[in-house]
Scaffold this motif. Sequence first.
Motif, PDB file in Angstrom:
ATOM      1  N   GLY A  32       0.820  -1.203   0.000  1.00 17.71           N
ATOM      2  CA  GLY A  32       0.000   0.000   0.000  1.00 17.71           C
ATOM      3  C   GLY A  32       0.855   1.254   0.000  1.00 17.71           C
ATOM      4  N   VAL A  33       0.194   2.378  -0.223  1.00 21.22           N
ATOM      5  CA  VAL A  33       0.880   3.663  -0.310  1.00 21.22           C
ATOM      6  C   VAL A  33       1.252   4.138   1.088  1.00 21.22           C
ATOM      7  N   PRO A  34       2.479   4.633   1.295  1.00 17.70           N
ATOM      8  CA  PRO A  34       2.831   5.177   2.608  1.00 17.70           C
ATOM      9  C   PRO A  34       1.996   6.405   2.926  1.00 17.70           C
ATOM     10  N   ASP A  35       1.871   6.714   4.215  1.00 20.79           N
ATOM     11  CA  ASP A  35       1.101   7.892   4.622  1.00 20.79           C
ATOM     12  C   ASP A  35       1.966   8.785   5.497  1.00 20.79           C
ATOM     13  N   SER A  36       1.341   9.790   6.063  1.00 20.82           N
ATOM     14  CA  SER A  36       2.091  10.787   6.836  1.00 20.82           C
ATOM     15  C   SER A  36       2.607  10.235   8.166  1.00 20.82           C
ATOM     16  N   THR A  37       2.201   9.024   8.544  1.00 22.83           N
ATOM     17  CA  THR A  37       2.716   8.416   9.776  1.00 22.83           C
ATOM     18  C   THR A  37       3.880   7.459   9.520  1.00 22.83           C
ATOM     19  N   THR A  38       4.142   7.163   8.246  1.00 21.34           N
ATOM     20  CA  THR A  38       5.236   6.255   7.916  1.00 21.34           C
ATOM     21  C   THR A  38       6.566   6.866   8.334  1.00 21.34           C
ATOM     22  N   MET A  39       7.368   6.085   9.027  1.00 24.45           N
ATOM     23  CA  MET A  39       8.662   6.569   9.495  1.00 24.45           C
ATOM     24  C   MET A  39       9.724   6.287   8.433  1.00 24.45           C
ATOM     25  N   GLY A  56      20.899   8.663  10.383  1.00 23.06           N
ATOM     26  CA  GLY A  56      20.375   7.810  11.436  1.00 23.06           C
ATOM     27  C   GLY A  56      19.076   8.295  12.031  1.00 23.06           C
ATOM     28  N   GLU A  57      18.701   9.525  11.732  1.00 17.62           N
ATOM     29  CA  GLU A  57      17.471  10.075  12.290  1.00 17.62           C
ATOM     30  C   GLU A  57      16.256   9.502  11.561  1.00 17.62           C
ATOM     31  N   ALA A  58      15.173   9.291  12.292  1.00 21.87           N
ATOM     32  CA  ALA A  58      13.914   8.790  11.724  1.00 21.87           C
ATOM     33  C   ALA A  58      12.848   9.857  11.886  1.00 21.87           C
ATOM     34  N   MET A  59      12.017  10.028  10.870  1.00 20.43           N
ATOM     35  CA  MET A  59      10.993  11.062  10.925  1.00 20.43           C
ATOM     36  C   MET A  59       9.911  10.761   9.897  1.00 20.43           C
ATOM     37  N   PRO A  60       8.678  11.220  10.147  1.00 23.01           N
ATOM     38  CA  PRO A  60       7.630  11.168   9.120  1.00 23.01           C
ATOM     39  C   PRO A  60       7.674  12.444   8.284  1.00 23.01           C
ATOM     40  N   PHE A  61       7.030  12.440   7.124  1.00 24.21           N
ATOM     41  CA  PHE A  61       6.977  13.625   6.277  1.00 24.21           C
ATOM     42  C   PHE A  61       5.525  14.064   6.106  1.00 24.21           C
ATOM     43  N   PRO A  62       5.238  15.340   6.360  1.00 23.92           N
ATOM     44  CA  PRO A  62       3.869  15.849   6.221  1.00 23.92           C
ATOM     45  C   PRO A  62       3.382  15.750   4.788  1.00 23.92           C
ATOM     46  N   ALA A  63       2.068  15.786   4.642  1.00 22.53           N
ATOM     47  CA  ALA A  63       1.456  15.601   3.329  1.00 22.53           C
ATOM     48  C   ALA A  63       1.724  16.768   2.391  1.00 22.53           C
ATOM     49  N   ASP A  64       1.904  17.983   2.912  1.00 19.57           N
ATOM     50  CA  ASP A  64       2.074  19.156   2.061  1.00 19.57           C
ATOM     51  C   ASP A  64       3.546  19.429   1.763  1.00 19.57           C
ATOM     52  N   THR A  65       4.281  18.404   1.446  1.00 21.24           N
ATOM     53  CA  THR A  65       5.689  18.560   1.093  1.00 21.24           C
ATOM     54  C   THR A  65       5.961  17.806  -0.205  1.00 21.24           C
ATOM     55  N   PRO A  66       6.945  18.261  -0.978  1.00 18.11           N
ATOM     56  CA  PRO A  66       7.285  17.522  -2.203  1.00 18.11           C
ATOM     57  C   PRO A  66       7.818  16.126  -1.914  1.00 18.11           C
ATOM     58  N   PHE A  67       8.363  15.925  -0.723  1.00 19.16           N
ATOM     59  CA  PHE A  67       8.875  14.594  -0.357  1.00 19.16           C
ATOM     60  C   PHE A  67       7.723  13.600  -0.253  1.00 19.16           C
TER      61      PHE A  67
END
Length: 848
Positions: free
Chosen positions: A341-348, A370-381
Amino acid sequence: MERGTPDGPATQSAVAGRIPLAVVVVDGAGLVSHWSSGARRLFGYAKDEAVGGRAIDLLPVSGALPEEAATPLDLPDAYEELGSDLEASLGGHTSYPAAGRARLSEPGRDRVDVLWWAYPLVGPGPERLLVLAADADGLRREDPHDVEDSADPEGATERIAPGFGLHTEFPGYEELARRLPEILPSMSVAEGSRIVSQVLELGYPVLEFSRHDRVPVTPDWGVPRRAERKARRERVARAVAEGGPVPPELADETEGGPVPPELADETEDLEHLADETEDLEYLAVRERLEFLNEVSGRIGTSLDLARTINEVSRAIVPRFANVACTYLREQVVAGEGFAEGVPDSTTMWHRVALEHTDEPGRWDDVVPVGEAMPFPADTPFFQCMTTGDPVLIPYISEEMGHAIASELDKRDIRPFIVGRSMLIVPLKARNVVLGFSVLLRHPDRVVFNDMDRVTGAELAARAALVLDNARMYTYQENVAETLQDSMLPQIPPRMSGCDIATRYLPGTLLGRVGGDWFDSVKLPGSRTALVVGDVMGHGLNSAAMMGQLRTAVQTMAALDLPPDQLLRNLDDLAQRLGEQYLATCLYAVYDPIAGELQISNAGHIPPVVVRAEDGRSDLLDLPTGAPIGVGGVPFETVRVPVSPGDRLVMCTDGLVEMRGEDIGVGLATLCESAAHPAASMDDACDTIVRALAVTFTEAGRGGRKDDVALLMARLNGIAAEDVADWQLRVDPREVGRARRLVRAQLRRWGLEQLVETAELLVSEVVTNAVRHAHGDQLALRLVRSDVVQCEVIDDEHTLPTLLSTGPADEFGRGLAVVSALAREWGSARAGDGKSVWFELSVPVGRRG
């Protein structure tokens, strides 16, 4: 010539001179291996005519080539004749770059005044000479005023001469060094980098107008493609409007028409411009294909995730981008599976690599690896990882940089992205986005375009496939290792009458998971079974086979079968399971009271016995037997007497066998290292492993490839004073006698604390034996070691079972009492009958 920055207007402070350059590379045999389009225009030979031809016939460069074309170039001697002021020591040779002028006079051509630079090249590649050349007449025609500004106006143009200088002597030297690879547009990354580094060491090419006025040279590949196409269309349109014929080369732009004579010069210029554009387009496509092929070859060298990511990053920077930051899904980094499935804004997403050309440490605090983070929906990433398509942002403005940074609440990244060109490419394989890479270019570099987007997407797709293979391989390895770890036993360091130490080492090259195993099984009579086996092959299947065979050995050992009979039964079982079940096995039973080993071998390497008396170590001479699963071959049991303190060493062939080396070398090293004194059993095992590793490394065989199982047992024995044997009659009155005998013996050993429990339990076991025995004799044995073991032997084959009893039941409670009070208990067939035993823990300080 234009004086000024490569892309800016002319100024009085010269930074670089942009001139059309001819580029030629000559190999060690004196043959041309690279011939640019500029060389074709300057010297008049097409590329097909020049490449492979003798350079001395094609390049009128006085003194830079040997006089004898039949002999390979001897570059140091050739340049010595020129007496250049600049020299550099490369690869142990003193080599001199050379520069000069030549006048070409050929039939059908105007005389051409040529400026040239020649660089000797050293290294693993075939390139041995780099020649750069320019049309001196063209320099005077292009902008004579600039030349006059930089030198004495009288005869200034005659002062133009080629020379060399350190690129760091000029303003904007970093830009000069970055643009130098453009001189070699069709070289591979490795070849181009090596040649560029040597050019920078030997001296940057310069134009000299006087002793004090020098301008560094940068190549001029013509006008931009869009401007050239526009000019081409305008000239064709004008030709059509004038009613003249259109040249055949331009027939695809119009339907044709006459061109007046006054446009003939423009038509000729247009032809040259079209040829140059075709060359540039060809070179651009070829360069990108070479780049992709080279990167593809570099990123498939291993199935290690971290190594693959670093290889990709180093291939991208600085050739394709100035910054490359790679993110992977959390599950990919851990080598785990994840839901489709498609990753979402909670995917690390884990930042796994960062490569850049900025000053060291600049990015470390802002985007640490080494840092882990989610990416918000309103970003090109987020857009890239959800759509699976590249995202191209040619220029990040202040407003856009602020918008992106505001969505990322950890750190302010605006100073790192504003003013730069950004390309985000997905790492997508098998319709799954594993991660993405953020690529940035410096403001002074050409922005990413559509061709770069295609190139970046193709590069990411190839990298993603390698990463996905590495992920699945890592996942399978984790599963196999988990399975194998669960099957390998946790052997206690002390068994009855012996101490045990083990080692398991996974394979390093052929496969980390294999089918080697070791085991120990407690047997009646204070005996211990010691087992080492090796399933043929590696991987998950071998680990699974090992688990099945090990379980079968433990089950049959508990039946107290003789070693040869146990291997026979195991061989029959392997044949029933399948043809692929092949294994070697060494099975030994140690009797610490009798001081004896009973050993049987199924195609395994022999064990080593180290004698405590004199420290001598020997391989036991055993019948080899056939591997388990072959069938039809008998097995034999050999009895080996041992003394207290002797050591038994059993291992698999991965420890002593190396491809290309005689196994006798490994066995000899095993014997020698096993006899080496050690402070503990663990130290003794480590000594053996290190000695074998050093032996094969010194022999040039590299590291160990196969997995290894090693078991060492120190055979301490049990002294006669720690053993008491009695014969009892099958008579209920003997139960009382058994209690008295046990009570007296425990008191002699100073174990009064165990008397009450021991009397109760021996009463239950002897009563059961008297009730079910067929003969007239029973055997009672009491053994003291780390525990006290009581054993009763009778002639009944039926083994007792633990029953569930109710309040009204008169029988069946005996074994329940034994199970509740004993440290451990069991039963097994022994000879023509059975043995029932139980153990009691010895208080600390009272152990023998």
